[in-house]
Motif scaffolding. Structure first.
Motif, PDB file in Angstrom:
ATOM      1  N   PRO A  41      -5.289  -1.191 -11.240  1.00  0.00           N
ATOM      2  CA  PRO A  41      -5.287  -2.466 -11.945  1.00  0.00           C
ATOM      3  C   PRO A  41      -6.388  -2.504 -13.000  1.00  0.00           C
ATOM      4  CG  PRO A  41      -5.054  -2.812  -9.585  1.00  0.00           C
ATOM      5  CD  PRO A  41      -5.380  -1.365  -9.777  1.00  0.00           C
ATOM      6  N   SER A  42      -6.156  -3.270 -14.063  1.00  0.00           N
ATOM      7  CA  SER A  42      -7.115  -3.310 -15.176  1.00  0.00           C
ATOM      8  C   SER A  42      -8.451  -3.939 -14.786  1.00  0.00           C
ATOM      9  CB  SER A  42      -6.513  -4.083 -16.363  1.00  0.00           C
ATOM     10  OG  SER A  42      -6.137  -5.395 -15.948  1.00  0.00           O
ATOM     11  N   ASP A  43      -8.403  -4.911 -13.870  1.00  0.00           N
ATOM     12  CA  ASP A  43      -9.632  -5.559 -13.425  1.00  0.00           C
ATOM     13  C   ASP A  43     -10.327  -4.686 -12.380  1.00  0.00           C
ATOM     14  OD1 ASP A  43     -11.206  -8.295 -13.219  1.00  0.00           O
ATOM     15  OD2 ASP A  43     -10.861  -7.598 -11.158  1.00  0.00           O
ATOM     16  N   GLU A  44     -11.624  -4.448 -12.571  1.00  0.00           N
ATOM     17  CA  GLU A  44     -12.367  -3.548 -11.684  1.00  0.00           C
ATOM     18  C   GLU A  44     -12.376  -4.041 -10.249  1.00  0.00           C
ATOM     19  OE1 GLU A  44     -16.897  -1.714 -11.241  1.00  0.00           O
ATOM     20  OE2 GLU A  44     -16.248  -2.595 -13.139  1.00  0.00           O
ATOM     21  N   ASN A  45     -12.639  -5.338 -10.063  1.00  0.00           N
ATOM     22  CA  ASN A  45     -12.671  -5.893  -8.704  1.00  0.00           C
ATOM     23  C   ASN A  45     -11.290  -5.834  -8.043  1.00  0.00           C
ATOM     24  OD1 ASN A  45     -15.413  -6.527  -8.855  1.00  0.00           O
ATOM     25  ND2 ASN A  45     -14.992  -8.540  -9.767  1.00  0.00           N
ATOM     26  N   LEU A  46     -10.273  -6.132  -8.838  1.00  0.00           N
ATOM     27  CA  LEU A  46      -8.912  -6.102  -8.326  1.00  0.00           C
ATOM     28  C   LEU A  46      -8.508  -4.674  -7.973  1.00  0.00           C
ATOM     29  CD1 LEU A  46      -6.713  -8.172  -7.766  1.00  0.00           C
ATOM     30  CD2 LEU A  46      -5.745  -7.689 -10.012  1.00  0.00           C
ATOM     31  N   SER A  47      -8.948  -3.720  -8.773  1.00  0.00           N
ATOM     32  CA  SER A  47      -8.657  -2.314  -8.504  1.00  0.00           C
ATOM     33  C   SER A  47      -9.294  -1.873  -7.193  1.00  0.00           C
ATOM     34  CB  SER A  47      -9.179  -1.445  -9.653  1.00  0.00           C
ATOM     35  OG  SER A  47      -8.964  -0.079  -9.392  1.00  0.00           O
ATOM     36  N   ARG A  48     -10.521  -2.340  -6.961  1.00  0.00           N
ATOM     37  CA  ARG A  48     -11.219  -1.992  -5.723  1.00  0.00           C
ATOM     38  C   ARG A  48     -10.474  -2.581  -4.509  1.00  0.00           C
ATOM     39  NH1 ARG A  48     -15.801  -2.806  -7.557  1.00  0.00           N
ATOM     40  NH2 ARG A  48     -15.980  -5.026  -7.068  1.00  0.00           N
ATOM     41  N   GLU A  49     -10.010  -3.828  -4.653  1.00  0.00           N
ATOM     42  CA  GLU A  49      -9.276  -4.462  -3.557  1.00  0.00           C
ATOM     43  C   GLU A  49      -7.937  -3.767  -3.326  1.00  0.00           C
ATOM     44  OE1 GLU A  49      -9.018  -8.710  -3.531  1.00  0.00           O
ATOM     45  OE2 GLU A  49     -10.893  -8.956  -4.625  1.00  0.00           O
ATOM     46  N   TYR A  50      -7.295  -3.324  -4.406  1.00  0.00           N
ATOM     47  CA  TYR A  50      -6.015  -2.626  -4.300  1.00  0.00           C
ATOM     48  C   TYR A  50      -6.192  -1.313  -3.535  1.00  0.00           C
ATOM     49  CZ  TYR A  50      -1.780  -0.133  -5.825  1.00  0.00           C
ATOM     50  OH  TYR A  50      -0.607   0.577  -5.872  1.00  0.00           O
ATOM     51  N   ARG A  51      -7.235  -0.565  -3.879  1.00  0.00           N
ATOM     52  CA  ARG A  51      -7.522   0.688  -3.194  1.00  0.00           C
ATOM     53  C   ARG A  51      -7.824   0.452  -1.713  1.00  0.00           C
ATOM     54  NH1 ARG A  51      -5.102   4.405  -5.059  1.00  0.00           N
ATOM     55  NH2 ARG A  51      -4.704   3.887  -7.205  1.00  0.00           N
ATOM     56  N   ASP A  52      -8.591  -0.589  -1.448  1.00  0.00           N
ATOM     57  CA  ASP A  52      -8.950  -0.922  -0.067  1.00  0.00           C
ATOM     58  C   ASP A  52      -7.700  -1.292   0.725  1.00  0.00           C
ATOM     59  OD1 ASP A  52     -10.840  -1.517   2.073  1.00  0.00           O
ATOM     60  OD2 ASP A  52     -10.352  -3.625   1.704  1.00  0.00           O
ATOM     61  N   LEU A  53      -6.788  -2.007   0.065  1.00  0.00           N
ATOM     62  CA  LEU A  53      -5.546  -2.414   0.718  1.00  0.00           C
ATOM     63  C   LEU A  53      -4.680  -1.201   1.057  1.00  0.00           C
ATOM     64  CD1 LEU A  53      -3.762  -4.820   1.586  1.00  0.00           C
ATOM     65  CD2 LEU A  53      -2.789  -4.811  -0.711  1.00  0.00           C
ATOM     66  N   LEU A  54      -4.597  -0.250   0.141  1.00  0.00           N
ATOM     67  CA  LEU A  54      -3.802   0.958   0.396  1.00  0.00           C
ATOM     68  C   LEU A  54      -4.371   1.776   1.548  1.00  0.00           C
ATOM     69  CD1 LEU A  54      -2.903   2.284  -3.183  1.00  0.00           C
ATOM     70  CD2 LEU A  54      -1.659   0.686  -1.723  1.00  0.00           C
ATOM     71  N   ARG A  55      -5.692   1.796   1.666  1.00  0.00           N
ATOM     72  CA  ARG A  55      -6.317   2.543   2.764  1.00  0.00           C
ATOM     73  C   ARG A  55      -6.027   1.895   4.119  1.00  0.00           C
ATOM     74  NH1 ARG A  55     -10.527   3.289  -1.031  1.00  0.00           N
ATOM     75  NH2 ARG A  55     -11.559   1.383  -0.296  1.00  0.00           N
ATOM     76  N   ARG A  56      -5.973   0.555   4.113  1.00  0.00           N
ATOM     77  CA  ARG A  56      -5.785  -0.169   5.375  1.00  0.00           C
ATOM     78  C   ARG A  56      -4.314  -0.266   5.800  1.00  0.00           C
ATOM     79  NH1 ARG A  56      -6.949  -5.250   4.862  1.00  0.00           N
ATOM     80  NH2 ARG A  56      -7.759  -5.366   2.745  1.00  0.00           N
ATOM     81  N   ASP A  57      -3.393  -0.199   4.843  1.00  0.00           N
ATOM     82  CA  ASP A  57      -1.971  -0.348   5.168  1.00  0.00           C
ATOM     83  C   ASP A  57      -1.150   0.558   4.262  1.00  0.00           C
ATOM     84  OD1 ASP A  57       0.565  -1.116   5.831  1.00  0.00           O
ATOM     85  OD2 ASP A  57       0.262  -3.261   5.550  1.00  0.00           O
ATOM     86  N   ASN A  58      -0.702   1.678   4.826  1.00  0.00           N
ATOM     87  CA  ASN A  58       0.027   2.648   4.011  1.00  0.00           C
ATOM     88  C   ASN A  58       1.478   2.249   3.750  1.00  0.00           C
ATOM     89  OD1 ASN A  58       1.145   3.043   6.511  1.00  0.00           O
ATOM     90  ND2 ASN A  58       0.297   5.094   6.816  1.00  0.00           N
ATOM     91  N   THR A  59       1.911   1.099   4.306  1.00  0.00           N
ATOM     92  CA  THR A  59       3.280   0.641   4.037  1.00  0.00           C
ATOM     93  C   THR A  59       3.364  -0.189   2.764  1.00  0.00           C
ATOM     94  OG1 THR A  59       3.037  -1.411   5.319  1.00  0.00           O
ATOM     95  CG2 THR A  59       3.738   0.572   6.517  1.00  0.00           C
ATOM     96  N   ILE A  60       2.203  -0.558   2.215  1.00  0.00           N
ATOM     97  CA  ILE A  60       2.172  -1.391   1.016  1.00  0.00           C
ATOM     98  C   ILE A  60       2.867  -0.699  -0.154  1.00  0.00           C
ATOM     99  CG2 ILE A  60       0.665  -2.412  -0.732  1.00  0.00           C
ATOM    100  CD1 ILE A  60       0.750  -4.003   1.819  1.00  0.00           C
TER     101      ILE A  60
END
Length: 260
Positions: A227-246
């Motif tokens: 994602p273009s927003d740095e904070n949003l990108s960090r949250e997106y990465r964190d979400l993928l690590r926690r739930d691989n079904t996303i």
């Protein structure tokens, strides 16, 4: 037990709640030779041998409301004064049935009501315990509107990335040659598939294999997506690590929109 006709009428009155101005109850009375009255007798009693002791003199099927007659069916011979008495007894007998119907209808109305507010309903269902204000790792949960907004931003940006890479895949999916599908047109232009120009459509099984490959490619793009927003990108990465079904769920939505 009970007489089948009377049971049917009483059941229908409950089933038709809201369609009748007021409940209707029914009773079937048999006047015996000795003056006794059998209420809602079995069919066996009605078809008894007339030679037995204390036979049936007459029968009355009566239906009514609290203060009115709805229907009467009488068979047999009886003096008028005794017939009036029998009718009055039938009207008395249905009053308890009418009260029972009202009690049942009141309970049904209470069950059907759903005017409880959301907060109280969450408490009743125990959802307030699940939806605690703090995550298990101690971090405060963001507001629902904030989550929806962020999810929408991620989806829109991810969709644009996928569309830029795979915008012409829709026609390829149906078997159109690359030279035909990769036309030099703006992304906003709608390409209409024509069997005359592009040939017959591929079968469902063959197309399904192609759809699977496209889905896998979209997943690869989403894994690499930032994602273009740095904070949003960090949250997106964190979400993928926690739930691989996303990734798979997001790919489903994007593929559906891409081929719409």
């Amino acid at each position: 037990g009970g007489h089948p006709v009377a049971l049917a009428l009483n059941s229908a009155s409950v089933a038709l709640k809201g369609r009748l101005k007021e409940p209707v109850a029914a009773v079937f009375l048999c006047l015996m030779e000795d003056g006794s009255i059998a209420e809602d007798p079995s069919v066996t009693l009605q078809t008894q041998d007339p030679n037995i002791e204390n036979p049936i003199v007459c029968e009355l099927l009566y239906a009514g409301t609290t203060d009115a007659v709805v229907m009467m069916e009488f068979s047999g011979e009886l003096e008028e004064i005794r017939l009036v008495e029998l009718i009055n007894k039938a009207h008395e007998r249905i009053q308890l049935r009418l009260q029972t119907q009202l009690q049942v209808l009141t309970k049904l109305d209470d069950v059907a009501k759903d005017d409880i507010d959301d907060d109280a309903l969450r408490r009743d269902l125990g959802l307030n315990k699940i939806a605690a204000s703090v995550n298990s790792d101690g971090r405060e949960k963001p507001a629902v509107t904030d989550i929806v907004s962020k999810a929408g931003t991620i989806f829109d940006e991810a969709y644009e990335v996928v569309r830029e890479k795979l915008w012409d895949v829709a026609l390829r999916l149906f078997g159109v040659e690359s030279k035909d599908a990769s036309l030099d047109v703006e992304l906003s232009v709608v390409t209409i598939y024509s069997e005359e120009e592009h040939g017959p459509l591929l079968g469902k099984v063959i197309r399904g294999r192609r759809e699977k490959l496209v889905h896998e490619e979209i997943e690869h793009l989403l894994v690499a997506f930032e994602p273009s927003d740095e904070n949003l990108s960090r949250e997106y990465r964190d979400l993928l690590r926690r739930d691989n079904t996303i990734v798979s769920a997001l790919a489903d939505s994007i593929q559906s929109r891409l081929f719409k």
